[in-house]
Motif scaffolding. Structure first.
Motif, mmCIF file in Angstrom:
data_model
loop_
_atom_site.group_PDB
_atom_site.id
_atom_site.type_symbol
_atom_site.label_atom_id
_atom_site.label_comp_id
_atom_site.label_asym_id
_atom_site.label_seq_id
_atom_site.Cartn_x
_atom_site.Cartn_y
_atom_site.Cartn_z
ATOM 1 N N ALA A 375 0.842 -1.193 0.000
ATOM 2 C CA ALA A 375 0.000 0.000 0.000
ATOM 3 C C ALA A 375 0.874 1.239 0.000
ATOM 4 O O ALA A 375 1.917 1.279 0.642
ATOM 5 N N ALA A 376 0.438 2.258 -0.746
ATOM 6 C CA ALA A 376 1.151 3.528 -0.762
ATOM 7 C C ALA A 376 0.767 4.323 0.480
ATOM 8 O O ALA A 376 -0.373 4.316 0.918
ATOM 9 N N LEU A 377 1.741 5.036 1.038
ATOM 10 C CA LEU A 377 1.520 5.800 2.260
ATOM 11 C C LEU A 377 2.129 7.180 2.091
ATOM 12 O O LEU A 377 3.250 7.310 1.594
ATOM 13 N N ALA A 378 1.371 8.210 2.514
ATOM 14 C CA ALA A 378 1.884 9.573 2.391
ATOM 15 C C ALA A 378 1.472 10.386 3.614
ATOM 16 O O ALA A 378 0.301 10.402 3.996
ATOM 17 N N LEU A 379 2.451 11.057 4.230
ATOM 18 C CA LEU A 379 2.200 11.974 5.336
ATOM 19 C C LEU A 379 2.563 13.381 4.875
ATOM 20 O O LEU A 379 3.652 13.594 4.317
ATOM 21 N N ALA A 394 5.108 15.731 19.624
ATOM 22 C CA ALA A 394 5.725 14.429 19.385
ATOM 23 C C ALA A 394 6.172 14.314 17.932
ATOM 24 O O ALA A 394 7.190 13.693 17.629
ATOM 25 N N LEU A 395 5.414 14.929 17.020
ATOM 26 C CA LEU A 395 5.778 15.008 15.607
ATOM 27 C C LEU A 395 5.571 16.457 15.161
ATOM 28 O O LEU A 395 4.558 17.083 15.512
ATOM 29 N N ALA A 396 6.506 16.978 14.393
ATOM 30 C CA ALA A 396 6.447 18.383 13.995
ATOM 31 C C ALA A 396 6.588 18.504 12.475
ATOM 32 O O ALA A 396 7.660 18.234 11.925
ATOM 33 N N GLN A 397 5.486 18.853 11.802
ATOM 34 C CA GLN A 397 5.466 19.099 10.355
ATOM 35 C C GLN A 397 6.203 17.988 9.595
ATOM 36 O O GLN A 397 7.055 18.240 8.749
ATOM 37 N N LEU A 398 5.798 16.765 9.892
ATOM 38 C CA LEU A 398 6.443 15.589 9.299
ATOM 39 C C LEU A 398 5.827 15.296 7.931
ATOM 40 O O LEU A 398 4.603 15.173 7.810
ATOM 41 N N SER A 399 6.654 15.183 6.927
ATOM 42 C CA SER A 399 6.207 14.811 5.583
ATOM 43 C C SER A 399 7.015 13.602 5.126
ATOM 44 O O SER A 399 8.244 13.584 5.245
ATOM 45 N N LEU A 400 6.301 12.611 4.614
ATOM 46 C CA LEU A 400 6.970 11.372 4.216
ATOM 47 C C LEU A 400 6.105 10.658 3.183
ATOM 48 O O LEU A 400 4.889 10.545 3.347
ATOM 49 N N THR A 401 6.736 10.179 2.113
ATOM 50 C CA THR A 401 6.024 9.394 1.101
ATOM 51 C C THR A 401 6.700 8.043 0.970
ATOM 52 O O THR A 401 7.925 7.955 0.814
ATOM 53 N N ILE A 402 5.894 6.971 1.043
ATOM 54 C CA ILE A 402 6.407 5.600 0.945
ATOM 55 C C ILE A 402 5.701 4.917 -0.214
ATOM 56 O O ILE A 402 4.462 4.892 -0.281
ATOM 57 N N ARG A 403 6.492 4.368 -1.121
ATOM 58 C CA ARG A 403 5.937 3.721 -2.303
ATOM 59 C C ARG A 403 5.390 2.324 -1.967
ATOM 60 O O ARG A 403 5.834 1.701 -1.002
ATOM 61 N N PHE A 428 -4.887 5.521 16.273
ATOM 62 C CA PHE A 428 -5.180 5.536 17.699
ATOM 63 C C PHE A 428 -5.357 6.983 18.156
ATOM 64 O O PHE A 428 -6.055 7.254 19.131
ATOM 65 N N TYR A 429 -4.697 7.885 17.452
ATOM 66 C CA TYR A 429 -4.844 9.320 17.665
ATOM 67 C C TYR A 429 -4.951 9.982 16.296
ATOM 68 O O TYR A 429 -4.567 9.397 15.275
ATOM 69 N N ASP A 430 -5.476 11.208 16.283
ATOM 70 C CA ASP A 430 -5.475 12.024 15.071
ATOM 71 C C ASP A 430 -4.496 13.181 15.250
ATOM 72 O O ASP A 430 -4.391 13.748 16.346
ATOM 73 N N PRO A 431 -3.760 13.534 14.184
ATOM 74 C CA PRO A 431 -2.834 14.677 14.310
ATOM 75 C C PRO A 431 -3.603 15.982 14.439
ATOM 76 O O PRO A 431 -4.747 16.097 13.988
ATOM 77 N N GLN A 432 -2.956 16.966 15.071
ATOM 78 C CA GLN A 432 -3.591 18.275 15.189
ATOM 79 C C GLN A 432 -3.602 19.024 13.848
ATOM 80 O O GLN A 432 -4.475 19.848 13.605
ATOM 81 N N SER A 433 -2.649 18.698 12.988
ATOM 82 C CA SER A 433 -2.633 19.307 11.657
ATOM 83 C C SER A 433 -1.960 18.345 10.689
ATOM 84 O O SER A 433 -1.241 17.432 11.095
ATOM 85 N N GLY A 434 -2.200 18.561 9.403
ATOM 86 C CA GLY A 434 -1.626 17.690 8.393
ATOM 87 C C GLY A 434 -2.559 16.535 8.059
ATOM 88 O O GLY A 434 -3.659 16.411 8.605
ATOM 89 N N ALA A 435 -2.120 15.681 7.135
ATOM 90 C CA ALA A 435 -2.951 14.565 6.675
ATOM 91 C C ALA A 435 -2.091 13.329 6.454
ATOM 92 O O ALA A 435 -0.908 13.418 6.118
ATOM 93 N N ILE A 436 -2.723 12.159 6.661
ATOM 94 C CA ILE A 436 -2.089 10.870 6.388
ATOM 95 C C ILE A 436 -2.975 10.136 5.397
ATOM 96 O O ILE A 436 -4.183 9.966 5.638
ATOM 97 N N LYS A 437 -2.395 9.725 4.277
ATOM 98 C CA LYS A 437 -3.174 9.061 3.237
ATOM 99 C C LYS A 437 -2.642 7.658 2.981
ATOM 100 O O LYS A 437 -1.431 7.458 2.869
ATOM 101 N N LEU A 438 -3.566 6.722 2.900
ATOM 102 C CA LEU A 438 -3.242 5.335 2.567
ATOM 103 C C LEU A 438 -3.888 5.015 1.235
ATOM 104 O O LEU A 438 -5.114 5.118 1.087
#
Length: 631
Positions: A375-379, A394-403, A428-438
């Protein structure tokens, strides 16, 4: 890892903090208002309540008929003229025959009422326990940051038992005695208006202070339940950590702490018991004192010839019924006050709402059960703070793309945010900002079960259930066959040690897997994840508890399992990540380095220092090594 401390409650004072964990959920209410929350559990059984009510009315009517029969016996039997002796004997015989008939009806109605209300008590309690447990297991991890399992168990067991007593006994007793009180009072007025008016006026003066004092009993009842829950929470925490307690020789300390908690619960319970005893004593003395005074007036009325002996006998019996019903109601009120506190606690638990909810409408992932490409994953610009520490990112403006199909390793010192990343991926939690896509879909728009079914995880803290080895592995996919389970165990290098257990795959592994070594527990967890066979695999220190030989076997199995699926690995032991397609280095919730093992070592940054510490490939000064030593 970032979230390790957030889910751990210190032993000292932990129980006391959980006692008020739900206080914001519902406002304190009166007893009757608290019981309104039980109506959804009572409505499905209206038919049974109706049958119980019929039996209750019949039994109360039979009870109220007895004093009238005694009046007839006294006035028409014993008080008959001398020339009517034969008639009085026949009347006495008929009266006693009627009394026996009334007693038979009373017995049948009482038995029917007892059976019906007892069934209702058991049924409603079972429904409440199931509803509370189902509600709790659907809460997010945030709920368990501030709530101990012992607190929840106390509410599910002790509090529901009190409610069972109310539904199965107290409600029936209360209604029965209300009917007897009202019916007896009507018959008292029918017998003598004057005496009944006097007794009613005095009873009103008696009942008002009793009701006011009952409010204090209710508060003490709630406090008593809270202290019992504190002791239960403390016991559950310590019993789950017995190896640590014994290793530090804290048995005596923990026994003393638990004894102090139990004594606190006992002290609060004694306050409640003393208050209830005083309430009962005052109620009985004042009520029966009132009745004795009125009966004294009645006796003088008989002597004056304004009242018959039968009337006085009937009045005495009805007065006894009224007094007995008031005394029983005071007892029932005491039980109701205690159950009201238990009801409030359960309703507070049921009112807790998880911040993680299924969206409406929810999307489902269009992924095959056995994904071939991962599965493709993008933060995108993800920032996150735990609710218990809102000011610390705990996480600060994290961006990551996994093929799809890529294997990515995440490394970094403790507290860098690695495990927090996994917590967000599982939602288990939702980030305060940003998006996670599967696979291009925001996970906040996905059905929770669909999302989590697509993810397999091997946690660092392995969970083994109190079941056999077969069922522990089958937890990864409930419908898996025995052959599939064994295949997964072989892939995880667990088959051989399971076969050596006394009953093989049917061997009971003990509570929390106490019969297994750390490495064996971890291989069970790996087999469970491999059986699930998800398109996205999360490995959190999956080989940390293995010896060198087992690590080699499991690493080979994991490498085979990673083929065709997207994998994210958290590891401190860098030997397990060298073959990853890409290595992400995190620090303070940010990605600070990205590359392969070779390029990162050549770069000379944080990863190079970590590698130097573990592989001794380069010289690192003590000053340089200190920040990474915790890794």
């Amino acid at each position: 890892m970032t979230n390790r401390s957030t889910n751990t409650t210190g032993t000292a004072g932990a129980a006391s903090t959980t006692a008020g964990a739900f206080q914001t959920g519902t406002d304190r209410k009166g007893s009757l208002a608290a019981f309104k929350g039980l109506l959804p559990f009572l409505r499905p059984y209206r038919r049974q309540f109706f049958l119980a009510a019929i039996a209750l009315v019949v039994a109360a009517g039979a009870t109220l008929a007895i004093p009238y029969a005694f009046k007839q016996m006294i006035d028409l039997g014993f008080g008959a003229a001398a020339g009517a002796e034969a008639r009085s004997i026949r009347h006495v015989d008929a009266t006693f025959l009627a009394l026996f008939g009334v007693a038979t009806v009373l017995a049948l109605a009482t038995a029917a009422r007892f059976f019906t209300v007892s069934w209702l008590g058991e049924r409603v309690t079972a429904d409440i326990r199931s509803a509370v447990y189902t509600h709790v297991v659907n809460q997010s991890p945030e709920f368990f940051e501030t709530t101990q399992t012992g607190e929840v168990l106390s509410r599910i067991t002790t509090d529901t038992t009190l409610i069972q007593a109310v539904v199965g006994t107290s409600i029936s007793m209360a209604l029965r005695n209300i009917l007897l009180f009202v019916g007896g009072l009507i018959m008292l007025f029918f017998t003598s208006v004057k005496l009944s008016s006097i007794i009613l006026g005095l009873l009103v003066m008696v009942v008002v202070p009793i009701v006011l004092f009952g409010r204090r009993v209710r508060k003490l009842s709630r406090d008593s339940q809270d202290r019992i829950a504190d002791a239960s929470a403390m016991a559950g925490e310590i019993l789950n950590a017995m190896p640590t307690v014994q290793a530090f020789t804290h048995e005596h300390i923990e026994s003393s702490r638990f004894k102090a908690s139990v004594e606190s619960a006992f002290g609060t319970a004694m306050k409640r018991i003393r208050a209830r005893a005083l309430l009962t004593m005052v109620a009985i003395v004042m009520v029966f004192g009132t009745i004795v005074f009125v009966l004294w007036l009645g006796a003088h009325a008989v002597l004056a010839g304004t009242m018959t002996g039968g009337d006085l006998g009937q009045f005495i019996l009805y007065a006894s019924i009224v007094a007995g019903s008031i005394g029983a109601l005071s007892e029932v009120m005491g039980e109701a006050q205690r159950a009201a506190g238990a009801t409030e606690r359960l309703l507070e638990l049921l009112s807790a709402r998880s911040n993680i909810q299924n969206p409406a409408p929810a999307q489902r992932l269009q992924l095959p059960v056995r994904a071939a490409n991962g599965a493709a994953l993008a933060l995108s610009d993800v920032s996150f703070s735990y609710p218990s520490r809102p000011d610390t990112l705990a996480l600060a403006q994290l961006s990551l793309t996994i093929r799809p199909g890529e294997t990515v390793a995440v490394v970094g010192p403790s507290g860098a945010g690695k495990t927090s990343l996994f917590q967000l991926l599982l939602r288990f939690y939702d980030p305060q900002s940003g998006a996670i896509k599967l696979d291009g879909v925001d996970i906040r728009q996905l059905d929770l079960h669909s999302l989590r079914d697509a993810i397999g995880i091997v946690p660092q803290d392995t969970v083994i259930f109190s079941a056999d080895a077969m069922e522990n592995i089958r937890y990864g996919r409930a419908g898996a066959s025995d052959a599939d389970v064994i295949k997964a165990a072989k892939l995880a290098a667990a088959h051989e040690f399971i076969e050596r257990l006394p009953q093989g795959y049917k061997s009971f592994l003990g509570e929390r897997g106490v019969r297994l070594s750390g490495g064996q527990r971890q291989r069970i967890a790996i087999a469970r994840a491999l059986l699930k066979n998800p398109p996205l695999l999360l490995l959190d220190e999956a080989t940390s508890a293995l010896d060198a030989e087992s690590e080699r076997l499991v690493q080979t199995a994991l490498e085979a399992a990673m083929v065709g699926r997207t994998t994210i690995i958290i590891a401190h032991r860098l030997a397990t990540v060298q073959r990853a397609d890409r290595i992400i280095v995190m620090e303070d919730g940010r990605i600070v380095e990205t590359g392969t093992h070779a390029t990162l070592v050549a770069h000379g940054g944080i990863y190079a220092n970590l590698a130097a510490l573990q592989f001794h490939s380069v010289h690192v000064t003590p000053h340089e090594a200190t920040p990474q030593a915790a890794a």
